[in-house]
Design a protein around this motif. Structure first.
Motif, PDB file in Angstrom:
ATOM      1  N   MET A 100       0.789  -1.170  -0.048  1.00  0.00           N
ATOM      2  CA  MET A 100      -0.040  -0.256  -0.013  1.00  0.00           C
ATOM      3  C   MET A 100       0.980   1.306  -0.028  1.00  0.00           C
ATOM      4  O   MET A 100       1.582   1.533   1.062  1.00  0.00           O
ATOM      5  N   ILE A 129      -5.164   0.420  -3.408  1.00  0.00           N
ATOM      6  CA  ILE A 129      -4.275   1.160  -2.271  1.00  0.00           C
ATOM      7  C   ILE A 129      -5.416   1.666  -1.011  1.00  0.00           C
ATOM      8  O   ILE A 129      -6.746   1.741  -1.389  1.00  0.00           O
ATOM      9  N   SER A 130      -4.780   2.064  -0.091  1.00  0.00           N
ATOM     10  CA  SER A 130      -5.667   2.678   1.051  1.00  0.00           C
ATOM     11  C   SER A 130      -6.297   3.853   0.382  1.00  0.00           C
ATOM     12  O   SER A 130      -6.059   4.781  -0.158  1.00  0.00           O
ATOM     13  N   ALA A 150      -8.675  -1.063   1.759  1.00  0.00           N
ATOM     14  CA  ALA A 150      -7.689  -1.156   0.814  1.00  0.00           C
ATOM     15  C   ALA A 150      -7.897  -2.525   0.544  1.00  0.00           C
ATOM     16  O   ALA A 150      -8.171  -3.535   1.367  1.00  0.00           O
TER      17      ALA A 150
END
Length: 273
Positions: A1, A32-33, A75
């Motif tokens: 991430m 991704i976050s 995520a």
């Protein structure tokens, strides 16, 4: 991430309700976050490893449902698993009349709810009705009826006895609302007890009985989640983050963060770059 200068935000634009299978969701990069600006129900249809809610890992398992609250960080690294997804704007969420159903989305309780095998097909049909209405007439009342039915089943399937008993306590509902609004500026139990009309001792007794936590621990949970968000996905200094979260100084914040996570804020940032 990977770390970005600011955490991406996924938004639900121009609609209050959206239901889709995996391939119909195009709100941004899920690997991704990202912070969500809505409420979400994710029903996984396959076993695909892990996903992350507020930086904590949870299994991606077939017929497991996760309920995410607005402003949580999510995520889903790797390939998107098969899933059914329902997304609600804050306006639609607030119009759900049943407090028990809204309470299913509280952000401190992120464990998944397992759908029994014998209920997979009936609820899949219910989800299909939701998609059909959402893509057709999109009548809000009918969407509410269908969604309420689905959430009532999830409420029944939930095996978290502590959380289920808490759903019925109006004092706890008010406490969660107060903490989510005031945790940055109000760290003392007395503030929340006074707003609810109880002594601090009595409020702690209720929370301990229902959730096996103290009021302070609930406040810490909200504070820690926001701290992780800011440390991982902003370029703010630790001093700036400490002040925004209501600490008297960076040293107090650092001690709090290390006590809760075992890492200093700096170490946590390095691990999430």
């Amino acid at each position: 991430m990977k770390k970005t200068t600011e955490i991406p935000v996924h938004r639900l634009d121009d609609t209050d309700f959206y239901a889709s299978h995996t391939d119909g969701i195009n709100l941004g990069d899920f690997s991704i976050s990202h912070r969500i600006d809505f409420f979400a129900l994710i029903w996984f249809g396959s076993d695909e490893g892990l996903h992350y809610i507020d930086f904590n890992p949870y299994p991606v398992k077939k017929n497991t449902v996760y309920l995410l609250a607005r402003n949580q960080v999510h995520a889903l690294p790797g390939n998107r698993p098969q899933s059914r997804v329902i997304i609600l704007s804050k306006t639609f969420f607030d119009s759900i009349e049943d407090d028990d159903l809204r309470f299913l989305f509280v952000p401190f309780n992120n464990e998944g709810i397992t759908i029994p095998d014998e209920m997979e097909q009936p609820l899949a049909e219910l989800f299909n009705f939701i998609i059909l209405e959402n893509s057709g007439s999109n009548e809000p009342r009918l969407l509410h009826y269908y969604l309420n039915a689905l959430l009532l089943h999830l409420y029944r399937f939930s095996n978290n006895s502590l959380a289920r008993s808490a759903y019925h306590d109006e004092r706890l509902r008010k406490l969660f609302d107060l903490i989510s609004t005031n945790y940055k500026t109000q760290k003392l139990v007395d503030f929340y007890a006074d707003k609810i009309g109880l002594t601090a001792k009595r409020l702690n007794q209720i929370v301990k009985e229902k959730l096996d936590l103290s009021v302070s621990q609930l406040i810490y949970n909200y504070t820690l989640i926001e701290a992780k968000r800011e440390i991982s996905h902003s370029t703010k200094s630790m001093k700036e983050i400490a002040i925004e979260l209501g600490f008297n100084g960076q040293s107090y914040f650092s001690r709090f963060f290390k006590k809760q996570t075992g890492l200093s804020p700096e170490q946590f940032r390095q691990e999430n770059i």
